[in-house]
Design a protein around this motif. Structure first.
Motif, PDB file in Angstrom:
ATOM      1  N   ALA A  62       0.987  -1.180   0.043  1.00  0.00           N
ATOM      2  CA  ALA A  62      -0.107  -0.115  -0.126  1.00  0.00           C
ATOM      3  C   ALA A  62       0.913   1.232   0.158  1.00  0.00           C
ATOM      4  O   ALA A  62       2.035   1.256   0.399  1.00  0.00           O
ATOM      5  N   GLY A  63       0.260   2.578  -0.639  1.00  0.00           N
ATOM      6  CA  GLY A  63       1.013   3.518  -0.631  1.00  0.00           C
ATOM      7  C   GLY A  63      -0.029   4.721  -1.199  1.00  0.00           C
ATOM      8  O   GLY A  63      -1.291   4.427  -0.958  1.00  0.00           O
ATOM      9  N   ILE A  64       0.695   5.626  -1.488  1.00  0.00           N
ATOM     10  CA  ILE A  64      -0.125   6.888  -2.074  1.00  0.00           C
ATOM     11  C   ILE A  64       0.211   7.071  -3.793  1.00  0.00           C
ATOM     12  O   ILE A  64       1.318   6.622  -3.931  1.00  0.00           O
ATOM     13  N   LEU A  65      -0.571   7.485  -4.350  1.00  0.00           N
ATOM     14  CA  LEU A  65      -0.329   7.859  -5.668  1.00  0.00           C
ATOM     15  C   LEU A  65       0.505   9.118  -5.584  1.00  0.00           C
ATOM     16  O   LEU A  65       0.213  10.154  -5.047  1.00  0.00           O
ATOM     17  N   SER A  66       1.739   9.345  -5.914  1.00  0.00           N
ATOM     18  CA  SER A  66       2.674  10.618  -5.711  1.00  0.00           C
ATOM     19  C   SER A  66       2.685  11.414  -6.658  1.00  0.00           C
ATOM     20  O   SER A  66       2.921  12.515  -6.591  1.00  0.00           O
TER      21      SER A  66
END
Length: 193
Positions: A62-66
């Motif tokens: 999981a992460g963010i759209l950078s």
């Protein structure tokens, strides 16, 4: 079908985007994730990357759209989605999902030495390429056969062009469409808007 080998046939491939369309010769049942809209995604949204990094099956990170519209050195493609969801060798071809479970990209690349930065091909681009891959086995792209240079303020003054949006033709491929139409190096192309 975990652990089962399935026969597949290559329908088409595009080395420019590193995408391939395969046909699996098996009855299934098959279930697919819904396709989202990569244009509607926003920087900062949560995303999930699914794949088999380093041979570890069914891994989800999981992460963010950078960022959107990224260019990678050595790639002619310039519209990557950037994420900090860990993507490693083995994630390529896996989906990048939004929090609604919709596929917004296809995981494709990492930057060597930059842990935590991964890239995906936007799903809207994949949608546009699929008909060409199905029909022709490759993607047929338009081209005009010129190299250009943006006309900045300095060149604009030299050529007495006001405003922006113009380009200077620096090279013409002789038998390309532009060359056949009479375009020559030194010609200026401006927007009529």
């Amino acid at each position: 079908y975990k652990g089962e080998w399935l026969d597949a046939r290559l329908i088409g491939a595009d080395p420019y985007t590193d995408l391939a369309l395969l046909e699996i010769n098996s009855k299934g049942p098959w279930f697919g994730a819904p396709l989202g809209d990569s244009l509607k995604t926003r920087v900062g949204e949560w995303v999930l990357a699914i794949g088999n990094p380093f041979g570890l099956e069914e891994t989800v990170t999981a992460g963010i759209l950078s960022a959107k519209g990224r260019t990678l050195e050595g790639s002619e493609f310039s519209a990557f989605l950037q994420t900090d969801a860990p993507i490693h060798r083995g994630n390529s071809g896996g989906p990048l999902l939004n929090i609604s479970g919709e596929v917004i990209g296809v995981n494709t690349a990492v930057v060597a030495g930059a842990a935590g930065i991964g890239f995906a091909i936007p799903i809207n681009l994949v949608r546009r390429l699929l008909p060409n891959l199905r029909r022709f086995g490759r993607v047929r792209r338009g081209w005009i056969g010129v190299s250009i240079q943006d006309i900045g303020p300095k060149l604009g003054r030299y050529f007495k062009i006001s405003g922006s949006g113009g380009v200077l033709v620096t090279h013409v491929q002789g038998q390309g469409p532009a060359g056949k139409a009479g375009v020559r190096p030194g010609d200026i192309i401006v927007s009529m808007e």
